[in-house]
Design an enzyme around this catalytic site. Structure first.
Site, PDB file in Angstrom:
ATOM      1  N   GLU A  89       0.717  -1.305   0.000  1.00 56.45           N
ATOM      2  CA  GLU A  89       0.163  -0.115  -0.026  1.00 56.45           C
ATOM      3  C   GLU A  89       0.804   1.391   0.070  1.00 56.45           C
ATOM      4  O   GLU A  89       1.984   1.255   0.545  1.00 56.45           O
ATOM      5  CB  GLU A  89      -0.815  -0.137   1.118  1.00 56.45           C
ATOM      6  CG  GLU A  89      -1.983  -1.063   1.037  1.00 56.45           C
ATOM      7  CD  GLU A  89      -2.760  -1.493   2.441  1.00 56.45           C
ATOM      8  OE1 GLU A  89      -2.397  -1.113   3.332  1.00 56.45           O
ATOM      9  OE2 GLU A  89      -3.704  -2.200   2.287  1.00 56.45           O
ATOM     10  N   CYS A 102       3.244   8.465   0.955  1.00 54.42           N
ATOM     11  CA  CYS A 102       4.038   7.549   1.780  1.00 54.42           C
ATOM     12  C   CYS A 102       4.084   6.184   0.991  1.00 54.42           C
ATOM     13  O   CYS A 102       3.242   5.630   0.601  1.00 54.42           O
ATOM     14  CB  CYS A 102       3.050   7.467   2.999  1.00 54.42           C
ATOM     15  SG  CYS A 102       3.391   6.261   4.321  1.00 54.42           S
ATOM     16  N   CYS A 109       6.203  -6.672   7.350  1.00 51.46           N
ATOM     17  CA  CYS A 109       7.402  -5.918   7.984  1.00 51.46           C
ATOM     18  C   CYS A 109       7.666  -7.233   9.184  1.00 51.46           C
ATOM     19  O   CYS A 109       6.865  -7.511   9.786  1.00 51.46           O
ATOM     20  CB  CYS A 109       7.028  -4.656   8.620  1.00 51.46           C
ATOM     21  SG  CYS A 109       8.339  -3.908   9.719  1.00 51.46           S
ATOM     22  N   CYS A 113       6.545  -4.168  15.922  1.00 48.30           N
ATOM     23  CA  CYS A 113       6.425  -3.260  16.989  1.00 48.30           C
ATOM     24  C   CYS A 113       4.767  -3.665  17.374  1.00 48.30           C
ATOM     25  O   CYS A 113       3.889  -3.528  16.648  1.00 48.30           O
ATOM     26  CB  CYS A 113       6.457  -1.972  16.271  1.00 48.30           C
ATOM     27  SG  CYS A 113       8.002  -1.469  15.503  1.00 48.30           S
ATOM     28  N   CYS A 116       1.678  -1.824  16.024  1.00 47.33           N
ATOM     29  CA  CYS A 116       1.454  -1.719  14.561  1.00 47.33           C
ATOM     30  C   CYS A 116       0.778  -2.553  13.782  1.00 47.33           C
ATOM     31  O   CYS A 116       1.289  -3.737  13.880  1.00 47.33           O
ATOM     32  CB  CYS A 116       2.984  -1.233  14.030  1.00 47.33           C
ATOM     33  SG  CYS A 116       2.931  -1.188  12.434  1.00 47.33           S
ATOM     34  N   GLY A 159       6.780  -1.638   6.192  1.00 45.12           N
ATOM     35  CA  GLY A 159       8.043  -2.227   6.236  1.00 45.12           C
ATOM     36  C   GLY A 159       9.052  -1.356   6.934  1.00 45.12           C
ATOM     37  O   GLY A 159       8.513  -0.005   7.090  1.00 45.12           O
ATOM     38  N   CYS A 332      -1.216   6.286  10.023  1.00 43.74           N
ATOM     39  CA  CYS A 332       0.253   5.458  10.270  1.00 43.74           C
ATOM     40  C   CYS A 332      -0.334   4.485  11.271  1.00 43.74           C
ATOM     41  O   CYS A 332      -0.803   4.264  12.000  1.00 43.74           O
ATOM     42  CB  CYS A 332       0.794   6.548  11.180  1.00 43.74           C
ATOM     43  SG  CYS A 332       2.451   6.026  11.935  1.00 43.74           S
TER      44      CYS A 332
HETATM   45  S1  SF4 Z   1       6.074  -0.828   9.761  1.00 43.39           S
HETATM   46 FE1  SF4 Z   1       7.330   0.252  11.095  1.00 43.39          FE
HETATM   47  S2  SF4 Z   1       5.989   0.449  13.100  1.00 43.39           S
HETATM   48 FE2  SF4 Z   1       5.338  -1.356  11.999  1.00 43.39          FE
HETATM   49  S3  SF4 Z   1       6.312  -3.073  12.834  1.00 43.39           S
HETATM   50 FE3  SF4 Z   1       7.402  -2.176  10.752  1.00 43.39          FE
HETATM   51  S4  SF4 Z   1       9.138  -1.046  11.904  1.00 43.39           S
HETATM   52 FE4  SF4 Z   1       7.512  -1.374  13.461  1.00 43.39          FE
END
Ligand code: SF4
Length: 343
Positions: A89, A102, A109, A113, A116, A159, A332
């Site tokens: 995306e 963005c 990813c 985190c 997220c 990511g 975000c």
């Molecule tokens: S996209 Fe960014 S905030 Fe989300 S898990 Fe990966 S590094 Fe962490």
């Protein structure tokens, strides 16, 4: 080989291997990145014979937009399906003076985190250079229909960019090339969760702006909500930020998502202020965007404002970032909510 993913230098080497003069690389680069052609047959100042021989061994594959979600505030999330059926995306974020895009650097990813959504989806693979650049071109096409242009690019989508440093750097080199879209590196920001050992290479090879997903001001808390902190603890990360090659030109931005009862106390604000002063940085406070399955909650508006005041009182530039694109899951930490599929 997708020629869209080659830097000018790589394209020159490719042309030399085909016994072509160097200027051919410039011609091709302009067709691919300035005019964004999708067929070799559109390259009018290149001979038919050469076009045919390039066509035989190369592609100009572009990304396919499979879904578009427009939010009331004008933010538009683009879902794109890659050749291997992974889904990524990108988000177009317009305001009066500029249009920010963005972009994603990975499908999924690996950093996990805890606040997220993308991290919860797991990791599929790194994006190629052509796939990163392709997001910009797909979005540019949409924006141009409104007679506007993308003015800023942030690597803050799905990511961790600095786990795909080589491709991210090459994509920036392509996007900033005079013979391509000619973006200024001052209009490009790479955001990292803190892969400290990659910062020097990023800064010295691109000179782009830096943003750090900080989200906690102590190792104890950061270890809990951002596991990458165990590998690169705050003191290591802070040293790398201070030594970041473009740091003196533009302040590093520390991104801080406010999580109710987790990192939003007055004591947290004081610790964050100390770090910010030590780095001569500034702070973006981000209201948490909830998603299904998370136990985190957003801090109340009152708490967010009080947190900001504590920073401002210590002479820190602290901006509360307005949540954009919330209803289409384009905000975000929410990317990947709608249609992320495993191949
Ligand atoms: S996209 Fe960014 S905030 Fe989300 S898990 Fe990966 S590094 Fe962490």
């Amino acid at each position: 080989m997708n020629l869209r993913g080659l830097t000018m230098q790589e394209l020159t080497e490719e042309m030399l291997a085909l016994h072509q003069p160097k200027f051919r690389a410039k011609q091709l680069f302009q067709w691919i990145h300035q005019h964004r052609v999708v067929n070799f047959s559109d390259m009018l100042n290149v001979s038919k014979e050469l076009r045919a021989s390039i066509d035989a061994a190369h592609t100009l594959t572009q990304l396919t937009i499979t879904e578009r979600h427009l939010s009331q505030d004008g933010t538009e999330k683009l879902t794109m399906t890659l050749e291997d059926k992974s889904v990524i995306e990108a988000v177009i974020i317009p305001d009066k003076k500029r249009i920010t895009l963005c972009v994603s650097s990975q499908a999924g990813c690996p950093l996990n985190c805890s606040f997220c959504k993308t991290g919860h989806l797991g990791f599929l693979r790194n994006l190629t250079v052509a796939e990163i650049v392709g997001q910009v071109y797909a979005a540019q096409k949409i924006v141009e229909k409104q007679e506007r242009r993308i003015t800023n690019i942030v690597y803050m989508g799905m990511g961790e960019p600095l786990l795909n440093t080589g491709n991210v750097i090459k994509s920036i080199q392509i996007l900033t090339d005079d013979f391509g879209q000619n973006f200024s590196n001052r209009k490009i920001t790479v955001s990292t969760a803190g892969i400290a050992d990659q910062l020097h290479q990023l800064g010295s090879e691109t000179g782009v702006n830096l943003a750090i997903s900080l989200h906690a001001a102590t190792n104890e808390l950061r270890d809990k909500i951002m596991p990458i902190n165990k590998q690169f603890p705050l003191e290591v990360l802070m040293k790398a930020i201070r030594e970041y090659p473009a740091h003196k030109r533009k302040k590093t931005v520390l991104e801080y998502i406010l999580l109710k009862g987790i990192n939003d106390s007055a004591a947290d604000a004081k610790k964050l202020a100390k770090i910010t002063h030590q780095l001569d940085a500034k702070v973006n406070l981000i209201p948490f965007n909830s998603f299904e399955g998370t136990s985190f909650e957003a801090s109340s508006e009152e708490v967010v404002l009080a947190f900001q005041k504590l920073l401002v009182d210590k002479h820190i530039t602290a901006i509360i970032r307005t949540a954009r694109g919330d209803e289409s899951s384009a905000a975000c930490g929410q990317l990947g909510v709608l249609s992320h599929k495993k191949s």
